[in-house]
Design a protein around this motif. Sequence first.
Motif, PDB file in Angstrom:
ATOM      1  N   MET A 396      25.600   9.013 -37.807  1.00  0.00           N
ATOM      2  CA  MET A 396      26.143   7.832 -37.339  1.00  0.00           C
ATOM      3  C   MET A 396      25.157   6.553 -37.653  1.00  0.00           C
ATOM      4  O   MET A 396      25.522   5.255 -37.041  1.00  0.00           O
ATOM      5  CB  MET A 396      25.804   7.782 -35.713  1.00  0.00           C
ATOM      6  N   GLY A 397      24.145   6.817 -38.448  1.00  0.00           N
ATOM      7  CA  GLY A 397      23.303   5.479 -38.955  1.00  0.00           C
ATOM      8  C   GLY A 397      22.328   5.142 -37.652  1.00  0.00           C
ATOM      9  O   GLY A 397      21.761   3.991 -37.838  1.00  0.00           O
ATOM     10  N   ILE A 398      21.824   6.017 -36.666  1.00  0.00           N
ATOM     11  CA  ILE A 398      21.133   5.725 -35.852  1.00  0.00           C
ATOM     12  C   ILE A 398      19.678   6.179 -35.934  1.00  0.00           C
ATOM     13  O   ILE A 398      19.622   7.447 -36.376  1.00  0.00           O
ATOM     14  CB  ILE A 398      21.666   6.130 -34.519  1.00  0.00           C
ATOM     15  N   LYS A 399      18.538   5.355 -35.828  1.00  0.00           N
ATOM     16  CA  LYS A 399      17.341   5.979 -35.918  1.00  0.00           C
ATOM     17  C   LYS A 399      16.572   6.146 -34.376  1.00  0.00           C
ATOM     18  O   LYS A 399      16.920   5.047 -33.689  1.00  0.00           O
ATOM     19  CB  LYS A 399      16.408   5.167 -36.809  1.00  0.00           C
ATOM     20  N   ILE A 400      15.825   6.944 -34.099  1.00  0.00           N
ATOM     21  CA  ILE A 400      15.031   6.730 -32.808  1.00  0.00           C
ATOM     22  C   ILE A 400      13.498   7.016 -33.140  1.00  0.00           C
ATOM     23  O   ILE A 400      13.067   7.082 -34.387  1.00  0.00           O
ATOM     24  CB  ILE A 400      15.616   8.308 -31.882  1.00  0.00           C
ATOM     25  N   ASP A 401      12.668   6.465 -32.119  1.00  0.00           N
ATOM     26  CA  ASP A 401      11.107   6.693 -32.297  1.00  0.00           C
ATOM     27  C   ASP A 401      10.660   8.186 -32.483  1.00  0.00           C
ATOM     28  O   ASP A 401      11.410   9.079 -31.895  1.00  0.00           O
ATOM     29  CB  ASP A 401      10.731   5.838 -30.968  1.00  0.00           C
ATOM     30  N   THR A 402       9.288   8.110 -32.840  1.00  0.00           N
ATOM     31  CA  THR A 402       8.695   9.546 -32.528  1.00  0.00           C
ATOM     32  C   THR A 402       7.509   9.216 -31.711  1.00  0.00           C
ATOM     33  O   THR A 402       6.813   8.065 -31.667  1.00  0.00           O
ATOM     34  CB  THR A 402       8.280   9.915 -33.947  1.00  0.00           C
ATOM     35  N   LEU A 403       7.032  10.263 -31.176  1.00  0.00           N
ATOM     36  CA  LEU A 403       5.640  10.241 -30.287  1.00  0.00           C
ATOM     37  C   LEU A 403       4.526   9.937 -31.192  1.00  0.00           C
ATOM     38  O   LEU A 403       4.276  10.460 -32.361  1.00  0.00           O
ATOM     39  CB  LEU A 403       5.450  11.623 -29.696  1.00  0.00           C
ATOM     40  N   THR A 404       3.714   9.248 -30.968  1.00  0.00           N
ATOM     41  CA  THR A 404       2.228   9.070 -31.588  1.00  0.00           C
ATOM     42  C   THR A 404       1.433  10.142 -31.143  1.00  0.00           C
ATOM     43  O   THR A 404       1.748  10.753 -30.279  1.00  0.00           O
ATOM     44  CB  THR A 404       1.539   7.542 -30.990  1.00  0.00           C
ATOM     45  N   PRO A 405       0.251  10.271 -32.004  1.00  0.00           N
ATOM     46  CA  PRO A 405      -0.308  11.603 -31.709  1.00  0.00           C
ATOM     47  C   PRO A 405      -1.141  11.256 -30.236  1.00  0.00           C
ATOM     48  O   PRO A 405      -1.244  12.364 -29.780  1.00  0.00           O
ATOM     49  CB  PRO A 405      -1.538  11.440 -32.739  1.00  0.00           C
ATOM     50  N   GLU A 406      -1.465  10.242 -29.944  1.00  0.00           N
ATOM     51  CA  GLU A 406      -1.762  10.092 -28.595  1.00  0.00           C
ATOM     52  C   GLU A 406      -0.980  10.194 -27.417  1.00  0.00           C
ATOM     53  O   GLU A 406      -1.284  10.930 -26.482  1.00  0.00           O
ATOM     54  CB  GLU A 406      -2.375   8.467 -28.456  1.00  0.00           C
ATOM     55  N   GLN A 407       0.231  10.013 -27.707  1.00  0.00           N
ATOM     56  CA  GLN A 407       1.310  10.595 -26.793  1.00  0.00           C
ATOM     57  C   GLN A 407       1.577  11.918 -26.793  1.00  0.00           C
ATOM     58  O   GLN A 407       1.755  12.520 -25.557  1.00  0.00           O
ATOM     59  CB  GLN A 407       2.605   9.802 -27.171  1.00  0.00           C
ATOM     60  N   GLN A 408       1.550  12.605 -27.852  1.00  0.00           N
ATOM     61  CA  GLN A 408       1.699  14.077 -27.704  1.00  0.00           C
ATOM     62  C   GLN A 408       0.687  14.618 -27.017  1.00  0.00           C
ATOM     63  O   GLN A 408       0.850  15.727 -26.253  1.00  0.00           O
ATOM     64  CB  GLN A 408       1.738  14.645 -29.279  1.00  0.00           C
ATOM     65  N   LYS A 409      -0.691  14.190 -27.314  1.00  0.00           N
ATOM     66  CA  LYS A 409      -1.580  14.691 -26.764  1.00  0.00           C
ATOM     67  C   LYS A 409      -1.681  14.454 -24.979  1.00  0.00           C
ATOM     68  O   LYS A 409      -1.909  15.358 -24.049  1.00  0.00           O
ATOM     69  CB  LYS A 409      -3.145  13.962 -27.020  1.00  0.00           C
ATOM     70  N   TYR A 410      -1.181  13.342 -24.809  1.00  0.00           N
ATOM     71  CA  TYR A 410      -1.151  13.128 -23.415  1.00  0.00           C
ATOM     72  C   TYR A 410       0.041  13.771 -22.706  1.00  0.00           C
ATOM     73  O   TYR A 410      -0.420  14.563 -21.456  1.00  0.00           O
ATOM     74  CB  TYR A 410      -0.771  11.539 -23.053  1.00  0.00           C
ATOM     75  N   THR A 412       0.910  17.012 -23.471  1.00  0.00           N
ATOM     76  CA  THR A 412       0.318  18.389 -23.275  1.00  0.00           C
ATOM     77  C   THR A 412      -1.039  18.541 -22.516  1.00  0.00           C
ATOM     78  O   THR A 412      -1.855  19.553 -22.758  1.00  0.00           O
ATOM     79  CB  THR A 412       0.166  18.928 -24.812  1.00  0.00           C
ATOM     80  N   SER A 413      -1.568  17.506 -21.929  1.00  0.00           N
ATOM     81  CA  SER A 413      -2.803  17.644 -21.366  1.00  0.00           C
ATOM     82  C   SER A 413      -2.863  17.252 -19.773  1.00  0.00           C
ATOM     83  O   SER A 413      -1.734  16.836 -19.306  1.00  0.00           O
ATOM     84  CB  SER A 413      -4.011  16.810 -22.028  1.00  0.00           C
ATOM     85  N   TRP A 414      -3.932  17.707 -19.310  1.00  0.00           N
ATOM     86  CA  TRP A 414      -3.940  17.214 -17.628  1.00  0.00           C
ATOM     87  C   TRP A 414      -5.182  16.100 -17.308  1.00  0.00           C
ATOM     88  O   TRP A 414      -5.094  15.753 -16.082  1.00  0.00           O
ATOM     89  CB  TRP A 414      -4.053  18.565 -16.956  1.00  0.00           C
ATOM     90  N   GLU A 415      -6.076  16.084 -18.150  1.00  0.00           N
ATOM     91  CA  GLU A 415      -7.311  15.433 -17.577  1.00  0.00           C
ATOM     92  C   GLU A 415      -6.880  13.914 -17.176  1.00  0.00           C
ATOM     93  O   GLU A 415      -7.406  13.402 -16.298  1.00  0.00           O
ATOM     94  CB  GLU A 415      -8.312  15.381 -18.881  1.00  0.00           C
ATOM     95  N   GLU A 416      -6.176  13.103 -17.973  1.00  0.00           N
ATOM     96  CA  GLU A 416      -6.191  11.700 -17.714  1.00  0.00           C
ATOM     97  C   GLU A 416      -5.085  11.565 -16.683  1.00  0.00           C
ATOM     98  O   GLU A 416      -3.868  12.035 -16.638  1.00  0.00           O
ATOM     99  CB  GLU A 416      -5.463  11.141 -19.244  1.00  0.00           C
ATOM    100  N   GLY A 417      -5.470  10.652 -15.628  1.00  0.00           N
ATOM    101  CA  GLY A 417      -4.877  10.170 -14.661  1.00  0.00           C
ATOM    102  C   GLY A 417      -4.840   8.734 -14.226  1.00  0.00           C
ATOM    103  O   GLY A 417      -4.729   7.992 -15.217  1.00  0.00           O
ATOM    104  N   THR A 418      -4.647   8.308 -13.185  1.00  0.00           N
ATOM    105  CA  THR A 418      -4.750   6.813 -12.715  1.00  0.00           C
ATOM    106  C   THR A 418      -6.258   6.416 -12.946  1.00  0.00           C
ATOM    107  O   THR A 418      -7.066   7.132 -12.676  1.00  0.00           O
ATOM    108  CB  THR A 418      -4.153   6.629 -11.155  1.00  0.00           C
TER     109      THR A 418
END
Length: 418
Positions: A396-410, A412-418
């Motif tokens: 359909m000629g449509i492109k989408i975003d991909t996760l950055t390494p930082e987003q992928q880590k976030y 799959t992890s639990w440490e980072e919060g508010t």
Amino acid sequence: MEYHVKDLSLADEGLKLIEWAEMDMPVLRQIREHFAKEKPLAGIKIGACLHVTTETANLVRTLKEGGAEVFLCASNPLSTKDEVAAALVKYFDIPVFAIRGEDRDTYYSHINAVLDQKPQITIDDGADLVSTLHKERPEQAEKVWGGTEETTTGVIRLKAMAKEGLLKYPIIAVNDALTKHLFDNRYGTGQSTLDGILRATNRLLAGSVFVVCGFGWCGKGLAMRARGMGARVVVTEVDPLKALEAVMEGYLVMPLDEAAEIGDFFCTVTGNKSVIRKEHFLKMKDGAIVCNSGHFDVEIDLKSLREISTQVRTIRKEVEEYTLKNGKKIYVLSQGRLVNLAAAEGHPSGVMDMSFANQALCVEYIVKNHKTLQKTVYSVPEEIDKKVAKLKLAAMGIKIDTLTPEQQKYLTSWEEGT
């Protein structure tokens, strides 16, 4: 080559229709090109029981390009396009056993003609092929590698078999793929059902009361499209969660017993039997139009309708008029069978592109993995579902975003919060 079609002289017309559908099936076309090079299905016999439409023709062509021998019969007596059946035989050397309007005995003789070929893989739409194989040929069923199932009704039947320990080989529920039911069931059924109703009746939907029986994915699509045509949509349901969702979507929700008194159009999309019954017919307005877009012709209780009628006549192609003993007339479309396929042409090829891409890739998956699969019903592997979505977006000629390494880590992890 054995086959049973209406008339081979229809093949030229069928070939053009197949080509027309293919133009809007880019995902399946890419898979066919891959299959033609790699031949992942070489030497495999596939028995398919599907609606014999232009879209199905492109699926079986794809499977054959992959090296398979494919044998095709109809999954519904009124959904076959005779031109397509003829073209598959004449131009693609694919044995087809399907004639539009075939009676019950012929229907099952066609299923058995496919089973006579001893397929290692089955492709079903409604589970009639699989159930016939299990009931009448249990020893043969034991030798089947695996199968796929296209529709909600078939998946329900197969899961019941698996639960009772009766399923003799693994089945992949293609219907449950996100790229199938979120699109095919919703957008395909929504558009094609209204198409069938309008072709059969030529009645105005705007301002009418349109009753949708069932608010699964098919019901959601139908309700959405009927509202888009200006109808006042009423939803009937037995599931409180689906009923609540329909309310939140802005539809009127009520028991069918109440809806029967106000509806102009009624369409069942439940996958269950005897949804519209005698008590409902007796309450309907004179001139009410009743149809079904669920897989089998059991959702409307036509037996009880005949019992309370004094006369039945065909008043228009695909429209039967029932004159009730109380003098009212009820109109039933396409003998209670799938109105979108019997009175129209079924789902648009653009949405079947995804459904049949899933079918083709799941067949390939079964060939590669059948030795490790258990005798149960499987979901479509996530990697196949996502691959189909990616191919469709690209086409359909449509492109989408991909996760950055930082987003992928976030994620799959639990440490980072508010």
